[in-house]
Design a protein around this motif. Structure first.
Motif, PDB file in Angstrom:
ATOM      1  N   HIS A  28       0.796  -1.231   0.000  1.00 22.97           N
ATOM      2  CA  HIS A  28       0.000   0.000   0.000  1.00 22.97           C
ATOM      3  C   HIS A  28       0.829   1.282   0.000  1.00 22.97           C
ATOM      4  CE1 HIS A  28      -2.989  -2.997   1.264  1.00 22.97           C
ATOM      5  NE2 HIS A  28      -3.884  -2.169   0.765  1.00 22.97           N
ATOM      6  N   PHE A  29       2.096   1.206   0.376  1.00 24.92           N
ATOM      7  CA  PHE A  29       2.917   2.416   0.368  1.00 24.92           C
ATOM      8  C   PHE A  29       4.067   2.313  -0.631  1.00 24.92           C
ATOM      9  CE2 PHE A  29       0.882   2.619   4.559  1.00 24.92           C
ATOM     10  CZ  PHE A  29       0.338   3.893   4.498  1.00 24.92           C
ATOM     11  N   ASN A  30       4.817   1.220  -0.597  1.00 28.07           N
ATOM     12  CA  ASN A  30       5.939   1.088  -1.531  1.00 28.07           C
ATOM     13  C   ASN A  30       5.456   0.848  -2.950  1.00 28.07           C
ATOM     14  OD1 ASN A  30       6.908   0.137   1.281  1.00 28.07           O
ATOM     15  ND2 ASN A  30       8.826   0.519   0.205  1.00 28.07           N
ATOM     16  N   LEU A  31       4.702  -0.231  -3.142  1.00 26.89           N
ATOM     17  CA  LEU A  31       4.319  -0.640  -4.494  1.00 26.89           C
ATOM     18  C   LEU A  31       3.383   0.364  -5.145  1.00 26.89           C
ATOM     19  CD1 LEU A  31       4.997  -3.047  -6.311  1.00 26.89           C
ATOM     20  CD2 LEU A  31       2.853  -4.102  -5.592  1.00 26.89           C
ATOM     21  N   GLN A  32       2.390   0.851  -4.401  1.00 28.11           N
ATOM     22  CA  GLN A  32       1.411   1.770  -4.988  1.00 28.11           C
ATOM     23  C   GLN A  32       2.007   3.124  -5.342  1.00 28.11           C
ATOM     24  OE1 GLN A  32      -2.188   2.206  -2.695  1.00 28.11           O
ATOM     25  NE2 GLN A  32      -2.734   0.034  -2.812  1.00 28.11           N
ATOM     26  N   SER A 114       7.135   7.856   2.527  1.00 27.63           N
ATOM     27  CA  SER A 114       8.378   7.279   3.045  1.00 27.63           C
ATOM     28  C   SER A 114       8.280   6.990   4.538  1.00 27.63           C
ATOM     29  CB  SER A 114       9.551   8.229   2.783  1.00 27.63           C
ATOM     30  OG  SER A 114       9.676   8.515   1.413  1.00 27.63           O
ATOM     31  N   LEU A 115       7.723   7.928   5.284  1.00 29.67           N
ATOM     32  CA  LEU A 115       7.617   7.749   6.733  1.00 29.67           C
ATOM     33  C   LEU A 115       6.688   6.587   7.076  1.00 29.67           C
ATOM     34  CD1 LEU A 115       7.426  11.470   7.942  1.00 29.67           C
ATOM     35  CD2 LEU A 115       9.372   9.909   8.076  1.00 29.67           C
ATOM     36  N   PHE A 116       5.507   6.545   6.442  1.00 27.89           N
ATOM     37  CA  PHE A 116       4.562   5.476   6.740  1.00 27.89           C
ATOM     38  C   PHE A 116       5.086   4.122   6.283  1.00 27.89           C
ATOM     39  CE2 PHE A 116       1.397   8.667   7.715  1.00 27.89           C
ATOM     40  CZ  PHE A 116       0.593   8.018   8.638  1.00 27.89           C
ATOM     41  N   ALA A 117       5.746   4.093   5.129  1.00 30.76           N
ATOM     42  CA  ALA A 117       6.328   2.836   4.659  1.00 30.76           C
ATOM     43  C   ALA A 117       7.379   2.340   5.647  1.00 30.76           C
ATOM     44  CB  ALA A 117       6.946   3.034   3.277  1.00 30.76           C
ATOM     45  N   GLY A 118       8.210   3.240   6.164  1.00 30.39           N
ATOM     46  CA  GLY A 118       9.228   2.862   7.136  1.00 30.39           C
ATOM     47  C   GLY A 118       8.641   2.387   8.442  1.00 30.39           C
ATOM     48  N   SER A 121       7.031  -1.094   7.950  1.00 32.52           N
ATOM     49  CA  SER A 121       8.078  -2.104   7.815  1.00 32.52           C
ATOM     50  C   SER A 121       8.762  -2.361   9.149  1.00 32.52           C
ATOM     51  CB  SER A 121       9.118  -1.655   6.783  1.00 32.52           C
ATOM     52  OG  SER A 121       8.546  -1.543   5.503  1.00 32.52           O
ATOM     53  N   GLY A 122       9.095  -1.288   9.858  1.00 37.22           N
ATOM     54  CA  GLY A 122       9.796  -1.432  11.132  1.00 37.22           C
ATOM     55  C   GLY A 122       8.975  -2.135  12.183  1.00 37.22           C
ATOM     56  N   VAL A 123       7.702  -1.767  12.297  1.00 35.24           N
ATOM     57  CA  VAL A 123       6.836  -2.411  13.284  1.00 35.24           C
ATOM     58  C   VAL A 123       6.637  -3.882  12.941  1.00 35.24           C
ATOM     59  CG1 VAL A 123       4.490  -2.487  14.220  1.00 35.24           C
ATOM     60  CG2 VAL A 123       5.651  -0.289  13.952  1.00 35.24           C
ATOM     61  N   GLY A 124       6.370  -4.165  11.668  1.00 35.96           N
ATOM     62  CA  GLY A 124       6.154  -5.555  11.261  1.00 35.96           C
ATOM     63  C   GLY A 124       7.365  -6.433  11.496  1.00 35.96           C
ATOM     64  N   LEU A 125       8.535  -5.985  11.012  1.00 37.61           N
ATOM     65  CA  LEU A 125       9.753  -6.765  11.196  1.00 37.61           C
ATOM     66  C   LEU A 125      10.164  -6.808  12.666  1.00 37.61           C
ATOM     67  CD1 LEU A 125      11.883  -5.646   8.122  1.00 37.61           C
ATOM     68  CD2 LEU A 125      10.700  -7.828   8.461  1.00 37.61           C
ATOM     69  N   GLY A 126       9.930  -5.715  13.394  1.00 36.97           N
ATOM     70  CA  GLY A 126      10.276  -5.691  14.811  1.00 36.97           C
ATOM     71  C   GLY A 126       9.508  -6.736  15.592  1.00 36.97           C
ATOM     72  N   LEU A 127       8.219  -6.894  15.287  1.00 31.97           N
ATOM     73  CA  LEU A 127       7.416  -7.924  15.950  1.00 31.97           C
ATOM     74  C   LEU A 127       7.964  -9.311  15.649  1.00 31.97           C
ATOM     75  CD1 LEU A 127       3.783  -6.586  15.374  1.00 31.97           C
ATOM     76  CD2 LEU A 127       4.983  -6.769  17.557  1.00 31.97           C
ATOM     77  N   VAL A 128       8.332  -9.538  14.396  1.00 31.79           N
ATOM     78  CA  VAL A 128       8.878 -10.839  14.010  1.00 31.79           C
ATOM     79  C   VAL A 128      10.199 -11.103  14.730  1.00 31.79           C
ATOM     80  CG1 VAL A 128       9.761 -12.233  12.097  1.00 31.79           C
ATOM     81  CG2 VAL A 128       7.735 -10.806  11.774  1.00 31.79           C
ATOM     82  N   PHE A 129      11.079 -10.105  14.755  1.00 36.35           N
ATOM     83  CA  PHE A 129      12.381 -10.270  15.398  1.00 36.35           C
ATOM     84  C   PHE A 129      12.254 -10.514  16.896  1.00 36.35           C
ATOM     85  CE2 PHE A 129      14.638  -7.558  11.968  1.00 36.35           C
ATOM     86  CZ  PHE A 129      14.755  -8.689  11.161  1.00 36.35           C
ATOM     87  N   ARG A 130      11.276  -9.889  17.536  1.00 33.62           N
ATOM     88  CA  ARG A 130      11.116 -10.038  18.980  1.00 33.62           C
ATOM     89  C   ARG A 130      10.781 -11.477  19.374  1.00 33.62           C
ATOM     90  NH1 ARG A 130      10.406  -5.599  22.481  1.00 33.62           N
ATOM     91  NH2 ARG A 130       9.170  -6.926  23.846  1.00 33.62           N
ATOM     92  N   THR A 131      10.189 -12.225  18.467  1.00 34.97           N
ATOM     93  CA  THR A 131       9.858 -13.623  18.762  1.00 34.97           C
ATOM     94  C   THR A 131      11.043 -14.548  18.530  1.00 34.97           C
ATOM     95  OG1 THR A 131       9.121 -14.123  16.504  1.00 34.97           O
ATOM     96  CG2 THR A 131       7.490 -13.194  18.018  1.00 34.97           C
ATOM     97  N   GLY A 132      12.127 -14.015  17.962  1.00 35.99           N
ATOM     98  CA  GLY A 132      13.267 -14.854  17.619  1.00 35.99           C
ATOM     99  C   GLY A 132      13.206 -15.355  16.191  1.00 35.99           C
ATOM    100  N   VAL A 184      13.888   3.101   4.529  1.00 37.23           N
ATOM    101  CA  VAL A 184      14.638   2.041   5.204  1.00 37.23           C
ATOM    102  C   VAL A 184      15.366   2.569   6.440  1.00 37.23           C
ATOM    103  CG1 VAL A 184      14.890   0.677   3.099  1.00 37.23           C
ATOM    104  CG2 VAL A 184      16.665   2.317   3.715  1.00 37.23           C
ATOM    105  N   PHE A 185      15.717   3.861   6.431  1.00 35.83           N
ATOM    106  CA  PHE A 185      16.322   4.437   7.633  1.00 35.83           C
ATOM    107  C   PHE A 185      15.307   4.461   8.771  1.00 35.83           C
ATOM    108  CE2 PHE A 185      17.106   8.088  10.409  1.00 35.83           C
ATOM    109  CZ  PHE A 185      18.354   7.742  10.901  1.00 35.83           C
ATOM    110  N   VAL A 186      14.099   4.930   8.469  1.00 36.49           N
ATOM    111  CA  VAL A 186      13.038   4.946   9.489  1.00 36.49           C
ATOM    112  C   VAL A 186      12.752   3.524   9.961  1.00 36.49           C
ATOM    113  CG1 VAL A 186      10.591   5.440   9.906  1.00 36.49           C
ATOM    114  CG2 VAL A 186      12.000   7.075   8.645  1.00 36.49           C
ATOM    115  N   ALA A 187      12.694   2.578   9.015  1.00 38.68           N
ATOM    116  CA  ALA A 187      12.423   1.181   9.378  1.00 38.68           C
ATOM    117  C   ALA A 187      13.501   0.632  10.306  1.00 38.68           C
ATOM    118  CB  ALA A 187      12.321   0.320   8.119  1.00 38.68           C
ATOM    119  N   SER A 188      14.764   0.954  10.033  1.00 37.82           N
ATOM    120  CA  SER A 188      15.852   0.433  10.868  1.00 37.82           C
ATOM    121  C   SER A 188      15.766   0.970  12.290  1.00 37.82           C
ATOM    122  CB  SER A 188      17.213   0.785  10.247  1.00 37.82           C
ATOM    123  OG  SER A 188      17.496   2.167  10.367  1.00 37.82           O
TER     124      SER A 188
END
Length: 292
Positions: A28-32, A114-118, A121-132, A184-188
């Motif tokens: 919805h943000f990157n591709l569109q 850019s901000l919303f895409a970051g 991405s950051g929240v989604g990947l952060g949740l995944v990383f927190r589970t290991g 990607v900076f915001v996402a990181s």
């Protein structure tokens, strides 16, 4: 089953939620809006822009070799969580490709995109990383780098993403690449925030000649404990007692007031505490059945 030992349903659900958030942001943000991304997701988007290959398909194909590496070096649990994460991400991308929840063309405000895409991405990947777990690709490489070289997941992801974005210039304009770099900076940063947490508390190192009185006042007026450390001045070589105390952020002003009242000449420094647990923070000693 031996393979599923230690695998938690709760973690699986968090991984699925994280990939749904990540997938939503990508579509919805990157591709569109014609942005690329970093990591293997950025590669899948580049392949889509060049050859119209669906990201959900290339995401699976590109990750197959890395699963073998991930299993051998990271172990069974991370492998299983990564497998779930990668499959879940491909399914999420496919769902949002086929049934987009909303049309969000914001080409007139690419900073907002850019901000919303970051953030997504950051929240989604952060949740995944927190589970290991990971979502495969650069996520697995990031975990390997964290394990063997001590880099944070966010730092590695930003570096890898920058390389992918530079390569994406064969299809993107320089302006699009720069907006993607913001993403990607915001996402990181959001990834590190999700993993390490916000500044949950403040720690204070207090050098004072009135340590007993000060620790007593902190305990009486703030219901906070403190630890007495022994130090020596580098100039005077005098023995000094140093109080180490951790308080919530909103208690910092109160702590400064207590220090000022007891010893106006005390030297103290304050630092952020990323994570804190124990008495006074994660449990109440008055409710602890084992406390005597």
């Amino acid at each position: 089953m031996h393979w599923l030992r230690g695998i938690r349903i709760k973690n699986i659900m968090i991984i699925i939620l994280g990939t749904l958030i990540f997938g939503f942001g990508i579509i919805h943000f990157n591709l569109q809006n014609g942005l690329a991304h970093g990591g293997f997701t950025g590669i899948t988007l580049l392949l889509y822009y060049l050859f119209t290959i669906e990201p959900s398909i290339t995401n699976l194909v590109l990750n197959i070799p890395l699963f073998l590496i991930g299993y051998r070096l990271l172990g069974r649990k991370v492998f299983i969580y990564s497998l779930i994460g990668t499959i879940s991400l491909s399914v999420s991308l496919s769902i949002f490709e086929t049934y987009p929840v909303a049309n969000i063309p914001l080409q007139d405000d690419m900073i907002l995109v850019s901000l919303f895409a970051g953030v997504f991405s950051g929240v989604g990947l952060g949740l995944v990383f927190r589970t290991g777990g990971t979502t495969g690709g650069a996520d697995i490489l990031a975990r390997l780098s964290n394990k063997y070289f001590g880099t944070t997941l966010g730092q590695f992801m930003f570096t890898f993403d920058a390389i992918v974005i530079t390569t994406s210039l064969i299809r993107l304009s320089l302006t699009q690449a720069m907006y993607t770099l913001i993403t990607v900076f915001v996402a990181s940063r959001v990834i590190d925030f999700m993993i390490e947490g916000a500044s949950a508390a403040k720690s204070a190192m207090i050098v004072t000649n009135h340590s007993d009185e000060l620790s007593s006042e902190i305990r009486r007026r703030m219901s906070r404990g403190s630890t007495v450390l022994t130090g020596k001045g580098s100039y005077t070589h005098d023995e000094r007692e140093i109080l180490y105390c951790v308080v919530n952020r909103n208690e910092l002003i109160h702590l400064k007031t207590v220090i000022q009242d007891v010893d106006p000449y005390a030297f103290f420094s304050v630092n952020d505490v990323k994570e804190v647990s124990g008495e006074g923070f994660t449990f109440d000693r008055n409710r602890d059945p084992f406390h005597t």
